[in-house]
Structure formats: structure tokens, C-alpha cells
Write a protein that holds these residues in place. Structure first.
Motif, PDB file in Angstrom:
ATOM      1  N   HIS A 107      13.596  30.605 103.706  1.00  0.00           N
ATOM      2  CA  HIS A 107      12.825  29.686 102.663  1.00  0.00           C
ATOM      3  C   HIS A 107      12.464  30.637 101.358  1.00  0.00           C
ATOM      4  O   HIS A 107      12.737  30.301 100.089  1.00  0.00           O
ATOM      5  N   HIS A 108      11.811  31.817 101.868  1.00  0.00           N
ATOM      6  CA  HIS A 108      11.390  32.942 100.908  1.00  0.00           C
ATOM      7  C   HIS A 108      12.550  33.497  99.973  1.00  0.00           C
ATOM      8  O   HIS A 108      12.390  33.584  98.932  1.00  0.00           O
ATOM      9  N   TYR A 109      13.715  33.769 100.756  1.00  0.00           N
ATOM     10  CA  TYR A 109      14.782  34.303  99.774  1.00  0.00           C
ATOM     11  C   TYR A 109      15.034  33.249  98.922  1.00  0.00           C
ATOM     12  O   TYR A 109      15.725  33.436  97.958  1.00  0.00           O
ATOM     13  N   ALA A 110      15.426  31.837  99.428  1.00  0.00           N
ATOM     14  CA  ALA A 110      15.920  30.754  98.497  1.00  0.00           C
ATOM     15  C   ALA A 110      15.012  30.861  97.167  1.00  0.00           C
ATOM     16  O   ALA A 110      15.360  30.749  96.185  1.00  0.00           O
ATOM     17  N   LYS A 111      13.719  30.855  97.659  1.00  0.00           N
ATOM     18  CA  LYS A 111      12.501  30.953  96.222  1.00  0.00           C
ATOM     19  C   LYS A 111      12.606  31.863  95.459  1.00  0.00           C
ATOM     20  O   LYS A 111      12.546  31.946  94.556  1.00  0.00           O
ATOM     21  N   GLN A 112      13.356  33.077  96.044  1.00  0.00           N
ATOM     22  CA  GLN A 112      13.306  34.414  95.241  1.00  0.00           C
ATOM     23  C   GLN A 112      14.890  34.465  94.412  1.00  0.00           C
ATOM     24  O   GLN A 112      15.084  35.489  93.778  1.00  0.00           O
ATOM     25  N   GLY A 113      15.433  33.555  94.620  1.00  0.00           N
ATOM     26  CA  GLY A 113      16.772  33.580  93.997  1.00  0.00           C
ATOM     27  C   GLY A 113      18.164  34.051  94.525  1.00  0.00           C
ATOM     28  O   GLY A 113      19.153  34.199  93.969  1.00  0.00           O
ATOM     29  N   PHE A 114      18.015  34.314  95.767  1.00  0.00           N
ATOM     30  CA  PHE A 114      19.114  34.630  96.603  1.00  0.00           C
ATOM     31  C   PHE A 114      19.981  33.632  96.900  1.00  0.00           C
ATOM     32  O   PHE A 114      19.485  32.252  97.009  1.00  0.00           O
ATOM     33  N   VAL A 115      21.321  33.908  96.958  1.00  0.00           N
ATOM     34  CA  VAL A 115      22.496  32.806  97.334  1.00  0.00           C
ATOM     35  C   VAL A 115      23.286  33.415  98.546  1.00  0.00           C
ATOM     36  O   VAL A 115      23.314  34.813  98.621  1.00  0.00           O
ATOM     37  N   ILE A 116      24.017  32.656  98.953  1.00  0.00           N
ATOM     38  CA  ILE A 116      24.859  32.957 100.184  1.00  0.00           C
ATOM     39  C   ILE A 116      26.094  33.946  99.470  1.00  0.00           C
ATOM     40  O   ILE A 116      26.759  33.556  98.589  1.00  0.00           O
ATOM     41  N   ASP A 117      26.298  35.221  99.705  1.00  0.00           N
ATOM     42  CA  ASP A 117      27.357  35.950  99.493  1.00  0.00           C
ATOM     43  C   ASP A 117      28.588  35.606  99.899  1.00  0.00           C
ATOM     44  O   ASP A 117      28.788  34.884 101.058  1.00  0.00           O
ATOM     45  N   ALA A 118      29.557  35.879  99.322  1.00  0.00           N
ATOM     46  CA  ALA A 118      30.966  35.607  99.595  1.00  0.00           C
ATOM     47  C   ALA A 118      31.361  36.236 100.949  1.00  0.00           C
ATOM     48  O   ALA A 118      32.186  35.646 101.516  1.00  0.00           O
ATOM     49  N   SER A 119      30.700  37.360 101.419  1.00  0.00           N
ATOM     50  CA  SER A 119      31.246  38.040 102.568  1.00  0.00           C
ATOM     51  C   SER A 119      30.549  37.503 103.718  1.00  0.00           C
ATOM     52  O   SER A 119      30.737  37.555 104.907  1.00  0.00           O
ATOM     53  N   SER A 120      29.667  36.184 103.659  1.00  0.00           N
ATOM     54  CA  SER A 120      28.974  35.939 104.559  1.00  0.00           C
ATOM     55  C   SER A 120      29.796  34.928 105.658  1.00  0.00           C
ATOM     56  O   SER A 120      30.618  34.028 104.861  1.00  0.00           O
ATOM     57  N   PRO A 121      29.655  35.140 106.951  1.00  0.00           N
ATOM     58  CA  PRO A 121      30.424  34.276 107.867  1.00  0.00           C
ATOM     59  C   PRO A 121      30.229  32.806 107.652  1.00  0.00           C
ATOM     60  O   PRO A 121      31.123  31.847 107.808  1.00  0.00           O
ATOM     61  N   ASN A 122      28.970  32.430 107.407  1.00  0.00           N
ATOM     62  CA  ASN A 122      28.534  31.110 107.304  1.00  0.00           C
ATOM     63  C   ASN A 122      28.812  30.889 105.564  1.00  0.00           C
ATOM     64  O   ASN A 122      28.000  31.608 104.807  1.00  0.00           O
ATOM     65  N   GLU A 123      29.197  29.835 105.122  1.00  0.00           N
ATOM     66  CA  GLU A 123      29.183  29.731 103.750  1.00  0.00           C
ATOM     67  C   GLU A 123      28.501  28.755 103.205  1.00  0.00           C
ATOM     68  O   GLU A 123      28.258  28.789 101.836  1.00  0.00           O
TER      69      GLU A 123
END
Length: 182
Positions: free
Chosen positions: A121-137
Motif C-alpha cells: 500500500h505504501h509503495y503504491a501511494k508513493q508512485g511505484f509501479v511494477i517493473d518490467a523485470s518482475s516475475p508477477n506482472e
């Protein structure tokens, strides 16, 4: 730092695909390339309120695969229980972002366990998104990847992704991270 990490992560790590391996984790946290941001109490210089472990690294660019991106990877970010919800985690993320921009990094990156819903929740609120290298997309909290990986034929390379119990997140720090040839 180690005792705070253990208090925060031992149970969650033990239950994850990463498992609990103190020797391996200590080697990672205290690697010679690791840098630490430490927050101590204003009333007691010996009280550790929180910390972050960072490393300046190079990752493959998922926009231009022939290019490498300079990234600031957040290996750890922890806040002691008594100091949570006081802005320390946000402060540590902000410092990491400022350092990344100062040193002209393309992305700020981190790995987060799906079981760590507070951090998600905190990372989403801070503007992070899933990186293209993430195993979960995909994840309900995050809108889209930083960039889409493509194979040499130009087709999206989604077949290589396998569901797992963590996400790799990123926050773009420079426009060149999204443009070809820079």
C-alpha cells in the motif's frame, strides 16, 4: 540494524520463497557496495527508528534491451514498530529518490513480498509501479509496469513470467529511462 531486520522480516521471510537464511541476508545487507540511511531518535542517539539499505546498480533496460539502466536498488527499508506511522518510511523513500536523482539514476527499484500488504500500500501511494523485470506482472494496487519487455521479434515477452510471492517495483527517476537511445 540486524535486530530490526530480524524483528520485521524473520517470520515473513521464513514463509516466503526466499526463506530465512541469516548468513546470506547479512552478506547482502553488509556487502561492500551497500549504503545505509539510518534514522535515529532525536532524544536518544542509540535508538534506531529505521533504516534503508541501498545499492547503486546497473540493470538491463526493458525499453532498449541493448542499453543498461543505472538504478538505485532499495534492498531494505525498515521502521521499528514504535516509530511506524510517523513518516519515517516515507522519509527514507524520499531520501533514496533524492539520491537517485542526484546521481542521475534511471530508476528507483525494490522487491516486496506480497504478504507485506502494508508495504505494498505504501509503495503504491508513493508512485511505484511494477517493473518490467518482475516475475508477477499484475497486481490490483499497481496500474502498469514501468516498461514492457519485448523479445527480438517485438512480441511481448509475457510467457516467461511465473506467478510468485513477490513483486519487483520501480519508480522512474529520469526521462531517459523511457526514451530510446539516451
Amino acid at each position: 540494524m540486524w535486530s530490526l531486520y530480524t524483528a520485521n522480516m524473520k517470520d515473513m521471510s521464513s514463509a516466503s520463497s526466499f526463506g530465512w537464511n541469516p548468513e546470506e541476508k547479512k552478506a547482502e545487507m553488509f556487502h561492500r557496495a551497500a549504503r545505509h540511511l539510518i534514522v535515529r531518535s532525536a532524544t536518544s542517539n542509540t535508538t534506531l527508528c529505521g533504516f534503508s539499505t541501498l545499492r547503486f546498480e546497473t540493470e538491463i533496460s526493458y525499453v532498449v534491451p541493448e542499453r543498461k539502466d543505472d538504478v538505485l536498488y532499495i534492498y531494505e527499508i525498515h521502521v521499528a514498530e514504535d516509530y511506524r506511522r510517523k513518516g519515517i518510511g516515507t522519509f527514507l523513500l524520499s531520501l533514496a529518490e533524492q539520491l537517485g536523482r542526484k546521481w542521475k539514476m534511471n530508476r528507483l527499484m525494490l522487491t516486496v513480498l506480497l504478504a507485506n500488504t502494508t508495504a505494498l500500500h505504501h509503495y503504491a501511494k508513493q508512485g511505484f509501479v511494477i517493473d518490467a523485470s518482475s516475475p508477477n506482472e499484475q497486481h490490483d494496487m499497481f496500474p502498469s509496469p514501468c516498461a514492457t519487455a519485448e523479445d527480438s521479434s517485438g512480441n511481448q515477452n509475457e510467457s516467461s513470467r511465473q506467478p510468485c510471492d513477490y513483486l519487483i517495483l520501480c519508480k522512474l527517476l529520469s526521462e531517459s529511462a523511457t526514451k530510446e537511445g539516451t
